[in-house]
Design a protein around this motif. Structure first.
Motif, PDB file in Angstrom:
ATOM      1  N   ASP A   1       0.829  -1.207   0.000  1.00 59.62           N
ATOM      2  CA  ASP A   1       0.000   0.000   0.000  1.00 59.62           C
ATOM      3  C   ASP A   1       0.865   1.260   0.000  1.00 59.62           C
ATOM      4  O   ASP A   1       0.551   2.242  -0.661  1.00 59.62           O
ATOM      5  CB  ASP A   1      -0.942   0.009   1.213  1.00 59.62           C
ATOM      6  N   LEU A   2       1.966   1.198   0.757  1.00 61.63           N
ATOM      7  CA  LEU A   2       2.824   2.378   0.810  1.00 61.63           C
ATOM      8  C   LEU A   2       3.508   2.595  -0.537  1.00 61.63           C
ATOM      9  O   LEU A   2       3.606   3.729  -1.022  1.00 61.63           O
ATOM     10  CB  LEU A   2       3.875   2.227   1.912  1.00 61.63           C
TER      11      LEU A   2
ATOM     12  N   ALA B   1       2.487   1.972  -3.414  1.00 63.28           N
ATOM     13  CA  ALA B   1       1.580   2.486  -4.440  1.00 63.28           C
ATOM     14  C   ALA B   1       1.326   3.980  -4.255  1.00 63.28           C
ATOM     15  O   ALA B   1       0.645   4.605  -5.058  1.00 63.28           O
ATOM     16  CB  ALA B   1       0.260   1.723  -4.371  1.00 63.28           C
ATOM     17  N   SER B   2       1.862   4.543  -3.196  1.00 60.40           N
ATOM     18  CA  SER B   2       1.606   5.950  -2.908  1.00 60.40           C
ATOM     19  C   SER B   2       2.902   6.757  -3.075  1.00 60.40           C
ATOM     20  O   SER B   2       3.970   6.193  -3.265  1.00 60.40           O
ATOM     21  CB  SER B   2       1.102   6.040  -1.462  1.00 60.40           C
ATOM     22  N   ASP B   3       2.783   8.076  -2.986  1.00 66.00           N
ATOM     23  CA  ASP B   3       3.976   8.928  -3.035  1.00 66.00           C
ATOM     24  C   ASP B   3       4.687   8.857  -1.696  1.00 66.00           C
ATOM     25  O   ASP B   3       4.133   9.272  -0.677  1.00 66.00           O
ATOM     26  CB  ASP B   3       3.557  10.389  -3.242  1.00 66.00           C
TER      27      ASP B   3
ATOM     28  N   ARG C   1      -5.593  10.273  11.690  1.00 61.17           N
ATOM     29  CA  ARG C   1      -5.643  10.424  10.226  1.00 61.17           C
ATOM     30  C   ARG C   1      -5.857  11.893   9.837  1.00 61.17           C
ATOM     31  O   ARG C   1      -5.290  12.365   8.850  1.00 61.17           O
ATOM     32  CB  ARG C   1      -6.738   9.528   9.645  1.00 61.17           C
TER      33      ARG C   1
ATOM     34  N   TRP D   1       0.805  14.686   5.133  1.00 61.25           N
ATOM     35  CA  TRP D   1       0.924  13.698   4.056  1.00 61.25           C
ATOM     36  C   TRP D   1      -0.479  13.244   3.632  1.00 61.25           C
ATOM     37  O   TRP D   1      -0.904  12.115   3.952  1.00 61.25           O
ATOM     38  CB  TRP D   1       1.712  12.474   4.533  1.00 61.25           C
TER      39      TRP D   1
ATOM     40  N   GLN E   1      -1.551  12.099   0.998  1.00 64.60           N
ATOM     41  CA  GLN E   1      -1.571  10.877   0.181  1.00 64.60           C
ATOM     42  C   GLN E   1      -1.495   9.615   1.040  1.00 64.60           C
ATOM     43  O   GLN E   1      -1.869   8.532   0.599  1.00 64.60           O
ATOM     44  CB  GLN E   1      -0.426  10.905  -0.853  1.00 64.60           C
ATOM     45  N   LEU E   2      -1.011   9.735   2.283  1.00 63.97           N
ATOM     46  CA  LEU E   2      -0.883   8.549   3.142  1.00 63.97           C
ATOM     47  C   LEU E   2      -2.030   8.429   4.142  1.00 63.97           C
ATOM     48  O   LEU E   2      -2.344   7.338   4.626  1.00 63.97           O
ATOM     49  CB  LEU E   2       0.434   8.599   3.941  1.00 63.97           C
TER      50      LEU E   2
ATOM     51  N   SER F   1      -5.182   8.455   4.163  1.00 63.37           N
ATOM     52  CA  SER F   1      -6.399   7.653   4.004  1.00 63.37           C
ATOM     53  C   SER F   1      -6.107   6.234   3.514  1.00 63.37           C
ATOM     54  O   SER F   1      -7.017   5.489   3.160  1.00 63.37           O
ATOM     55  CB  SER F   1      -7.352   8.365   3.032  1.00 63.37           C
ATOM     56  N   LEU F   2      -4.828   5.849   3.501  1.00 62.99           N
ATOM     57  CA  LEU F   2      -4.500   4.489   3.043  1.00 62.99           C
ATOM     58  C   LEU F   2      -5.064   3.455   4.017  1.00 62.99           C
ATOM     59  O   LEU F   2      -5.167   3.717   5.223  1.00 62.99           O
ATOM     60  CB  LEU F   2      -2.975   4.317   2.968  1.00 62.99           C
TER      61      LEU F   2
END
Ligand code: FAD
Length: 360
Positions: free
Chosen positions: A211-212, A214-216, A289, A296, A298-299, A301-302
């Motif tokens: 999951d990480l 796939a993110s920035d 969150r 961050w 982008q992170l 809501s993962l």
């Protein structure tokens, strides 16, 4: 026999240090299903932050030579601005550089670019707490530490040794010397330790590597630990005696944790002396969150699993390590700040003193 109560970082490292000095040791720890602060820790070792921490890397390496891999790694620390105001960041950044220079790590320069990335890849160390937790049971067994699983309910003595440690569910253990290393539970087991020994609640997200990936990734994530330059947790702990109600702060950090990652940290601190009931996990996770989203997005809501644990600390910042006043044979090791760096050297002294005390 020394009975060590608590199977976290403090209890396990104490037990190993005592065995190394030839003392018979039994470690009382709760079932592995209990979540502990040690288990979900970033394990950061800021060995340059104070002279007392300087030997931590060397001691972790010596522990690994003796007991096998425990998760020690030399790595990098990347500090980010986290949206704090520039003058405060500049002052804190200068302070960090001064500490590094004093520890012989000069020549580093602060960078202040558009990402508010303030210090690139500072020297650092870390102990991967998932590796440590997996390695400790075998290391303790090889070292000859006796193990008991159970929860201590109360400590009793008739003014000194022997101590009776009553166990939940019935039964008791007896020992001439007891070392309380039960983290936040130390104050419940020996109430005179309050109010000096306080408890906060810390929550963290566990994120899968997929999951990480796939993110920035935040800059510096591949090299070690990423943390805010102005971490709020410690500052909040120091304010506990002036708080009138519970307060939560979020620190946007990221640390590798086995094959996964630890993301963020929410800390809930209550006014000193107030009972610290476990907070509502759903509220804590949502608040964590929200705080992360400011730094961050982008992170934040993962998909991730949220865990929360009690953490012991002292309002004065002075660790409670040593013999307990007015309780002959009772020792404590709790409330240690930066324990992955501070405990290894502290426990060498504690074990020497305890050996001298136990033998006298
Ligand atoms: C998200 C997060 C990030 C962190 N990052 C860092 C970091 O980068 N660097 C750093 O140095 N520190 C960090 N910390 C802090 C550090 O992890 C803790 O302070 C430290 O692990 C506490 O260790 P401990 O052994 O004292 O307590 P704990 O880990 O809480 O262990 C206490 C043990 O006592 C046992 N116990 C409790 N009650 C009883 C009872 N009645 N009977 C028997 N056993 C009992 C528990 O089951 C547990 O095994 C972090 C903490 C968190 C949560």
């Amino acid at each position: 026999m020394v009975l060590v109560i608590g199977g976290g970082l403090a209890g396990c490292l104490s037990a190993l240090a005592l065995r190394q000095r030839g003392l018979p040791v039994t470690l009382l720890s709760q079932a592995p299903s209990w979540a502990t602060a040690s288990q979900f820790s970033y394990g950061g070792v800021p060995w340059w932050a104070a002279p007392a921490l300087a030997r931590a890397p060397e001691i972790w390496q010596a522990l690994e030579r003796r007991h096998g891999p425990l998760g020690w790694q030399s790595c990098k620390l990347t500090l980010h601005g986290g949206g704090a105001n520039p003058p405060a960041l500049a002052a804190a950044g200068t302070g960090v550089m001064a500490l590094l220079a004093a520890a012989g790590e000069g020549g580093l320069e602060l960078r202040d670019d558009q990402d508010q990335l303030l210090g690139l890849e500072l020297p650092y160390g870390r102990v991967d707490s998932s590796i440590l937790a997996a390695a400790l049971p075998a290391a303790l067994e090889r070292a000859g530490v006796g193990r008991r699983t159970g929860s201590a309910l109360a400590l009793e003595s008739a003014g000194g040794a022997p101590w009776q440690v009553r166990l939940e569910g019935g039964g008791a253990l007896e020992a001439d010397t007891v070392l309380l290393a039960a983290g936040a539970a130390c104050a419940q087991l020996w109430p005179p330790l309050t109010p000096e020994l306080a408890t906060s609640w810390a929550g963290v997200l566990v994120l899968s590597a997929e999951d990480l990936a796939a993110s920035d990734l935040p800059p510096g994530a591949g090299a070690g630990i990423v943390m805010p330059l102005l971490g709020q947790r410690q500052a909040l702990e120091q304010q506990t005696s002036s708080l009138v109600e519970g307060r939560a702060v979020v620190d946007a950090g990221l640390a590798p944790w086995g094959a996964a990652w630890l993301l963020g940290q929410i800390s809930l601190v209550n006014p000193l002396g107030q009972h610290d009931p476990e907070p509502n996990p759903a509220w804590m996770e949502a608040r964590l969150r929200t705080g992360l989203a400011q730094v961050w997005p982008q992170l934040a809501s993962l998909p991730a699993t949220y865990h929360q644990v009690p953490v012991s600390f002292t309002a004065s910042g002075v660790p409670l390590v040593g013999p307990v006043a007015d309780a002959p044979g009772l020792w404590v090791c709790a409330g240690v700040g930066a324990p992955f760096a501070a405990l290894p050297p502290l426990l060498e002294t504690l074990a020497d003193q305890l050996k001298a005390g136990a033998g006298s």
